[in-house]
Enzyme design. Structure first.
Site, short mmCIF file in Angstrom:
data_model
loop_
_atom_site.label_atom_id
_atom_site.label_comp_id
_atom_site.label_asym_id
_atom_site.label_seq_id
_atom_site.Cartn_x
_atom_site.Cartn_y
_atom_site.Cartn_z
N LYS A 90 7.60 -6.18 -7.80
CA LYS A 90 6.95 -5.95 -6.50
C LYS A 90 6.26 -4.61 -6.54
O LYS A 90 6.85 -3.60 -6.97
CB LYS A 90 8.03 -5.95 -5.39
CG LYS A 90 7.45 -5.74 -4.01
CD LYS A 90 6.95 -7.05 -3.39
CE LYS A 90 6.01 -6.86 -2.21
NZ LYS A 90 4.60 -6.63 -2.60
N GLN A 111 7.93 2.79 -8.86
CA GLN A 111 8.17 1.67 -7.94
C GLN A 111 9.53 1.04 -8.18
O GLN A 111 10.20 0.62 -7.23
CB GLN A 111 7.06 0.62 -8.14
CG GLN A 111 6.94 -0.38 -7.01
CD GLN A 111 6.14 0.15 -5.82
OE1 GLN A 111 5.10 0.75 -6.01
NE2 GLN A 111 6.62 -0.10 -4.61
N LYS A 114 11.97 3.27 -6.37
CA LYS A 114 11.70 3.20 -4.92
C LYS A 114 12.24 1.90 -4.35
O LYS A 114 12.95 1.88 -3.34
CB LYS A 114 10.18 3.28 -4.71
CG LYS A 114 9.74 3.20 -3.26
CD LYS A 114 8.25 2.92 -3.14
CE LYS A 114 7.39 3.88 -3.93
NZ LYS A 114 5.95 3.77 -3.58
N LYS A 126 3.34 -2.85 -10.74
CA LYS A 126 2.13 -2.25 -10.18
C LYS A 126 0.94 -2.82 -10.93
O LYS A 126 1.07 -3.25 -12.07
CB LYS A 126 2.15 -0.72 -10.37
CG LYS A 126 1.21 0.03 -9.44
CD LYS A 126 1.87 0.26 -8.10
CE LYS A 126 0.92 0.84 -7.09
NZ LYS A 126 1.67 1.31 -5.90
N GLY A 165 -1.13 -4.06 -1.39
CA GLY A 165 -2.20 -3.08 -1.45
C GLY A 165 -1.75 -1.72 -1.98
O GLY A 165 -0.56 -1.46 -2.15
N ASP A 166 -2.70 -0.87 -2.26
CA ASP A 166 -2.49 0.54 -2.60
C ASP A 166 -3.88 1.16 -2.41
O ASP A 166 -4.70 0.61 -1.64
CB ASP A 166 -1.98 0.68 -4.04
CG ASP A 166 -1.45 2.09 -4.36
OD1 ASP A 166 -0.31 2.39 -4.01
OD2 ASP A 166 -2.20 2.91 -4.95
N THR A 210 4.16 2.30 5.92
CA THR A 210 4.37 3.42 5.00
C THR A 210 4.31 4.74 5.76
O THR A 210 5.18 5.61 5.60
CB THR A 210 3.32 3.41 3.87
OG1 THR A 210 3.25 2.09 3.31
CG2 THR A 210 3.69 4.40 2.78
N ASN A 241 -4.76 4.48 4.71
CA ASN A 241 -3.71 3.73 5.41
C ASN A 241 -2.45 4.57 5.66
O ASN A 241 -1.96 4.63 6.79
CB ASN A 241 -3.36 2.47 4.58
CG ASN A 241 -2.18 1.73 5.17
OD1 ASN A 241 -1.06 1.88 4.71
ND2 ASN A 241 -2.43 0.96 6.21
N SER A 382 7.05 -4.86 3.11
CA SER A 382 6.53 -5.97 2.30
C SER A 382 7.65 -6.96 1.99
O SER A 382 7.45 -8.17 2.04
CB SER A 382 5.97 -5.44 0.97
OG SER A 382 4.64 -4.99 1.12
#
Ligand code: NDP
Ligand code: 2IT
Length: 450
Positions: A90, A111, A114, A126, A165-166, A210, A241, A382
């Site tokens: 993810k 990630q 996290k 990622k 997204g990123d 976020t 964002n 998410s």
């Protein structure tokens, strides 16, 4: 550092010597782990760290696309499936010209930790491309996304790998990506992507998650140190964002956001920034932040100069929120923050602070909310989107937001308790690294040598 940690770090430095960002992220995590590694020799016996720093899979692919004038372009696409021990891979997709394998690997590595901190069943991944969305028409963005998905689709799935997204990838891009996936697979697999639009399986509060989550973490960190956000002056690097919704929640808690930026420069508005105007400029019109001066001629615009500290870090504030990109705060910038008596730094971006700057800030008693904990609200929500998709149901905004708040509060408590357990005071950076490592290593140990 213990011998085992040093050996693994040296191997990474040697094997991946050109991957500057990846080496940096690995060094940051491993340098915190000595107390755990010293207590548990079993990790060395099963080469756990060697496996932890090696992605399970790296996928790279060609992304050809045609611009509005009929010219053909070729970009490079990536998906790094770093660690699937806790759940399906993810993590977001980044479209930015700076994207390369090192940046993708550092993001996927971060990630993994996290996602473990969220307590939800998601592994680390990622992806992205060196495609530059700036100045592209809507049709060009769509054609690029379709070409990107025409290859990516074979590597993802709701039980396998779930992108989102990123930087450079928001609801518009996720929509085009989802459409192409659905067309190729001929199935409605809502949980294959998150950050979707609300009309086709997106979660309420994912857009805000976020930024809101960052402020929930900051609220808890300040509370633990007998402070609040009320009347604090805040500067925020970025106006995308994460930056926008961090600003919104900070303002809601009584803080005053006086500076925000984009990659060109920063606006400073002593009266407090009008966030609706920022949303119009950046979210809706996709313009430069400098436009703010049209409505607010009394605000100050400071252009960035190559090689110099971004102006957003030079203004006098109490709290700084880097929400743009990696390595935004180097040692020189950290010194400016300390000189300005900044109380706290909250990392909305991934790895926005260099390792030397982290050290300097901690030594000078600046409270530091580390990215892998403080910006976990996006991926946590998410995962809540995936839950809702599995149930074919959707929760209200308040329900999702409450769950997000609880998750962020838990993450802070975990970082603080771990820091205390290892006698690290308010070093939440090490607290987060150790707490996350324990979760990932537990899952890996249980699953044998794979
Ligand atoms: P956006 O694309 O929405 O916004 C990025 C912002 O950062 C823009 O204002 C951009 O300016 C600015 N920026 C400044 N310098 C750079 C640079 N060198 N490279 C890229 N952007 C730059 O991205 P997000 O807000 O989604 O992401 C911001 C950060 O937060 C990233 O580090 C991301 O990895 C991290 N993050 C994002 C999450 C999410 O849910 N979206 C979750 C957790 C972390 P300009 O407009 O000039 O390009
Ligand atoms: O860095 C991140 O955590 C994100 N870009 C969000 C990832 C996600 O899967 O929501």
């Amino acid at each position: 550092m213990s011998n085992y940690l040093e050996k693994v770090l040296a191997e990474v430095n040697n094997k991946d010597s050109h991957e500057v960002e990846f080496k940096q992220a690995v060094a940051e995590v491993l340098s915190s782990l000595k107390p755990v590694i010293d207590r548990h020799d079993e990790f060395r016996r099963v080469s756990l760290l060697e496996r932890l720093v090696e992605p399970e899979r790296i996928i790279t692919f060609r992304v050809p696309w045609v611009d509005d004038d009929g010219n053909i372009h070729v970009n490079r696409g990536y998906r790094i499936q770093f660690n699937g021990s806790i759940g399906p891979y993810k993590g977001g997709l980044r479209f930015h010209p700076s994207v390369n394998q090192s940046i993708m690997k550092f993001l996927a590595f971060e990630q993994t930790f996290k996602n473990a901190l969220t307590g939800l069943p998601i592994g680390g991944g990622k992806g992205g491309s060196d495609f530059d969305p700036k100045g592209k028409s809507d049709n060009e963005i769509m054609r690029f996304c379709q070409s990107f998905m025409s290859e990516l689709y074979r590597h993802i799935g709701h039980n396998l790998d779930v992108p989102a997204g990123d930087i450079g990838v928001g609801a518009r891009e996720v929509g085009y990506l989802f459409g192409q996936y659905r067309k190729i697979k001929n199935t409605y697999e809502a949980g294959v992507l998150t950050g979707k639009g609300l009309s086709y399986g997106g979660s309420l509060a994912r857009k805000e998650a976020t930024g809101f989550g960052l402020i929930y973490f900051m609220r808890e960190m300040l509370k633990a140190n007998n402070m609040t956000l009320e009347n604090k002056k805040v500067s925020i690097s970025g106006s995308g964002n994460v930056a926008i919704y961090a600003a919104q929640k900070a303002i809601e808690y009584g803080a005053k956001v006086v500076a925000m930026s984009d990659s060109n420069g920063c606006i400073y508005d002593e009266m407090g920034i009008d966030l609706d105007e920022i949303k119009r400029i950046k979210e809706k019109e996709r313009l430069r932040i400098k436009e703010y001066l049209v409505e607010y001629p009394n605000a100050i615009y400071m252009e960035n100069t190559q090689g110099e500290t971004p102006s957003v870090y030079t203004v006098p504030v109490d709290i700084v929120l880097p929400c743009a990109t990696q390595n935004d705060i180097n040692l020189e910038t950290a010194k400016i923050l300390v000189q300005n008596s900044v109380i706290a730094v909250g990392e909305g971006a991934n790895m926005p602070t260099t390792n030397e700057a982290i050290q300097y800030l901690l030594e000078n008693n600046v409270l530091l909310a580390p990215a892998k904990a403080a910006n976990a609200g996006g991926v946590a929500t998410s995962a809540l989107e995936m839950s809702q998709n599995s149930m074919r149901y959707s929760w209200s905004f308040d329900e999702v937001n409450q769950k997000l708040d609880m998750i962020m509060t838990n993450i802070f408590n975990m970082c603080a308790a771990t820091a205390q357990e290892y006698d690290l005071g308010t070093n939440y950076v090490a607290g987060a690294n150790i707490a996350a490592f324990k979760k990932v290593s537990d899952a890996m140990m249980a699953q044998g040598v794979i």
